[in-house]
Design a protein around this motif. Structure first.
Motif, mmCIF file in Angstrom:
data_model
loop_
_atom_site.group_PDB
_atom_site.id
_atom_site.type_symbol
_atom_site.label_atom_id
_atom_site.label_comp_id
_atom_site.label_asym_id
_atom_site.label_seq_id
_atom_site.Cartn_x
_atom_site.Cartn_y
_atom_site.Cartn_z
ATOM 1 N N ASP A 4 0.823 -1.212 0.000
ATOM 2 C CA ASP A 4 0.000 0.000 0.000
ATOM 3 C C ASP A 4 0.858 1.264 0.000
ATOM 4 O O ASP A 4 0.422 2.316 -0.495
ATOM 5 N N MET A 5 2.057 1.185 0.569
ATOM 6 C CA MET A 5 2.962 2.323 0.542
ATOM 7 C C MET A 5 3.768 2.350 -0.757
ATOM 8 O O MET A 5 4.119 3.412 -1.267
ATOM 9 N N ILE A 6 4.051 1.176 -1.291
ATOM 10 C CA ILE A 6 4.793 1.086 -2.544
ATOM 11 C C ILE A 6 3.945 1.553 -3.717
ATOM 12 O O ILE A 6 4.445 2.263 -4.609
ATOM 13 N N PHE A 7 2.668 1.202 -3.716
ATOM 14 C CA PHE A 7 1.824 1.457 -4.886
ATOM 15 C C PHE A 7 0.449 1.984 -4.470
ATOM 16 O O PHE A 7 -0.572 1.331 -4.685
ATOM 17 N N PRO A 8 0.377 3.173 -3.851
ATOM 18 C CA PRO A 8 -0.926 3.737 -3.460
ATOM 19 C C PRO A 8 -1.771 4.082 -4.677
ATOM 20 O O PRO A 8 -1.252 4.513 -5.712
ATOM 21 N N GLN A 9 -3.084 3.904 -4.524
ATOM 22 C CA GLN A 9 -4.014 4.115 -5.644
ATOM 23 C C GLN A 9 -5.253 4.847 -5.172
ATOM 24 O O GLN A 9 -5.680 4.686 -4.034
ATOM 25 N N ALA A 10 -5.825 5.637 -6.064
ATOM 26 C CA ALA A 10 -7.057 6.356 -5.733
ATOM 27 C C ALA A 10 -7.709 6.834 -7.016
ATOM 28 O O ALA A 10 -7.068 6.919 -8.073
ATOM 29 N N LEU A 11 -9.003 7.137 -6.909
ATOM 30 C CA LEU A 11 -9.688 7.860 -7.981
ATOM 31 C C LEU A 11 -9.394 9.340 -7.772
ATOM 32 O O LEU A 11 -9.650 9.873 -6.686
ATOM 33 N N LYS A 12 -8.831 10.007 -8.780
ATOM 34 C CA LYS A 12 -8.399 11.388 -8.601
ATOM 35 C C LYS A 12 -8.923 12.287 -9.723
ATOM 36 O O LYS A 12 -9.087 11.857 -10.856
ATOM 37 N N MET A 13 -9.159 13.522 -9.334
ATOM 38 C CA MET A 13 -9.546 14.556 -10.297
ATOM 39 C C MET A 13 -8.673 15.774 -10.051
ATOM 40 O O MET A 13 -8.513 16.215 -8.908
ATOM 41 N N TYR A 14 -8.095 16.280 -11.119
ATOM 42 C CA TYR A 14 -7.203 17.428 -11.021
ATOM 43 C C TYR A 14 -7.830 18.663 -11.665
ATOM 44 O O TYR A 14 -8.596 18.560 -12.625
ATOM 45 N N ARG A 15 -7.496 19.789 -11.108
ATOM 46 C CA ARG A 15 -7.826 21.077 -11.698
ATOM 47 C C ARG A 15 -6.522 21.825 -11.956
ATOM 48 O O ARG A 15 -5.439 21.314 -11.649
ATOM 49 N N GLN A 16 -6.611 23.002 -12.491
ATOM 50 C CA GLN A 16 -5.410 23.761 -12.816
ATOM 51 C C GLN A 16 -4.550 24.028 -11.575
ATOM 52 O O GLN A 16 -3.323 24.086 -11.647
ATOM 53 N N SER A 17 -5.183 24.136 -10.421
ATOM 54 C CA SER A 17 -4.463 24.410 -9.179
ATOM 55 C C SER A 17 -3.825 23.164 -8.574
ATOM 56 O O SER A 17 -3.039 23.262 -7.629
ATOM 57 N N GLY A 18 -4.164 21.981 -9.111
ATOM 58 C CA GLY A 18 -3.612 20.736 -8.585
ATOM 59 C C GLY A 18 -4.695 19.714 -8.281
ATOM 60 O O GLY A 18 -5.780 19.735 -8.886
ATOM 61 N N LEU A 19 -4.422 18.815 -7.326
ATOM 62 C CA LEU A 19 -5.376 17.770 -6.966
ATOM 63 C C LEU A 19 -6.622 18.396 -6.353
ATOM 64 O O LEU A 19 -6.545 19.118 -5.367
ATOM 65 N N PHE A 20 -7.785 18.093 -6.944
ATOM 66 C CA PHE A 20 -9.041 18.693 -6.521
ATOM 67 C C PHE A 20 -9.885 17.725 -5.695
ATOM 68 O O PHE A 20 -10.583 18.127 -4.762
ATOM 69 N N CYS A 21 -9.808 16.433 -6.033
ATOM 70 C CA CYS A 21 -10.633 15.438 -5.343
ATOM 71 C C CYS A 21 -9.953 14.079 -5.424
ATOM 72 O O CYS A 21 -9.332 13.749 -6.438
ATOM 73 N N ALA A 22 -10.049 13.280 -4.337
ATOM 74 C CA ALA A 22 -9.491 11.932 -4.310
ATOM 75 C C ALA A 22 -10.423 11.027 -3.525
ATOM 76 O O ALA A 22 -10.903 11.408 -2.452
ATOM 77 N N GLY A 23 -10.679 9.841 -4.060
ATOM 78 C CA GLY A 23 -11.597 8.922 -3.388
ATOM 79 C C GLY A 23 -11.209 7.477 -3.613
ATOM 80 O O GLY A 23 -10.338 7.166 -4.432
ATOM 81 N N ASP A 24 -11.904 6.579 -2.885
ATOM 82 C CA ASP A 24 -11.605 5.152 -2.966
ATOM 83 C C ASP A 24 -12.735 4.340 -3.586
ATOM 84 O O ASP A 24 -12.729 3.114 -3.534
#
Length: 243
Positions: free
Chosen positions: A79-99
């Motif tokens: 889990d530390m070697i290969f963390p995973q998530a559903l992510k959405m980015y905006r121009q400012s950077g990471l906007f949302c992250a979920g499982d």
């Protein structure tokens, strides 16, 4: 005040016990290409896009030929070697992250928890992102290198390999591995022809420079044996059982 009356130094709970290896850099799986009109877009490559210090340390003459990296992992925890998530980015950077059940999203300057997934996943604005954290033992310096991927084939392949190798070796930390970028044939829906077409993608694959016999002998020296139940079914067998 005398030294005896001064308060002694105390660790800060929640901070002093934290440790973090520095990030050495990023290795990419694509390049940015510009259209004639000036608009840019990312384009996947069939080789690892590495900083010059990596190609120089590995003595790579042609950077576009680099499809294999000798790596190690700093921990045994997948889990530390290969963390995973559903992510959405905006121009400012990471906007949302979920499982897939709950997510944290920026809203009016603060992080709020909400249900996941949401319509952003269907629209394509959100997607699976996994980050592989590893060491490059042949590159000067001590730090963690990272590769980000949203390729589902890569994510499944690396997850399977980490589980298999952790069981086979009895751990992951400090063991030499080979990270490869290999072609895989898959199918995608073509909007123009309105049908499924075959296409080739390049996905990550984790391999071992040791033979199974060498692994068995290595574990025997540690007083451990390789359990046959540790070895996963071949892909064909898994597909048959799923029918």
């Amino acid at each position: 005040k005398s030294p005896e009356t001064e308060p002694s130094a105390m660790p800060i709970r929640g901070l002093s016990e934290k440790r973090r290896l520095p990030r050495a850099g990023k290795i990419k799986l694509g390049v940015v290409v510009q259209w004639p009109g000036g608009k840019s877009y990312p384009k996947a490559t069939d080789y690892f896009v590495c900083p010059s210090e990596v190609t120089e340390a590995l003595k790579v003459e042609d950077p576009k030929s680099l499809r294999e990296l000798p790596i190690m992992f700093p921990t045994d925890d997948p889990d530390m070697i290969f963390p995973q998530a559903l992510k959405m980015y905006r121009q400012s950077g990471l906007f949302c992250a979920g499982d897939g059940e709950r997510a944290k999203r920026w809203h009016e300057g603060e992080l709020r928890e909400m249900a996941c997934p949401c319509p952003y996943l269907d629209s394509g604005e959100c997607g699976a992102v996994a980050t592989l954290n590893f060491l490059l033992p042949d590159v000067p310096g001590i730090g963690v290198w990272q590769i980000d991927t949203g390729n589902k084939t890569s994510i499944t392949t690396i997850n399977t390999a980490l589980e298999q190798f952790r069981a086979t070796f009895g751990g992951l930390r400090g063991i030499p591995f080979l990270l490869r970028l290999e072609p895989h044939q898959t199918q995608r829906y073509d909007e123009k022809s309105k049908q499924m077409v075959k296409t080739v993608i390049h996905a990550l694959r984790l391999d071992s420079p040791f033979s199974l016999r060498q692994i068995v002998e290595w574990r025997a020296k540690l007083g451990k044996v390789v359990d046959s139940q540790m070895m996963p079914l071949a892909q064909h067998d898994q597909e048959v059982k799923a029918l």
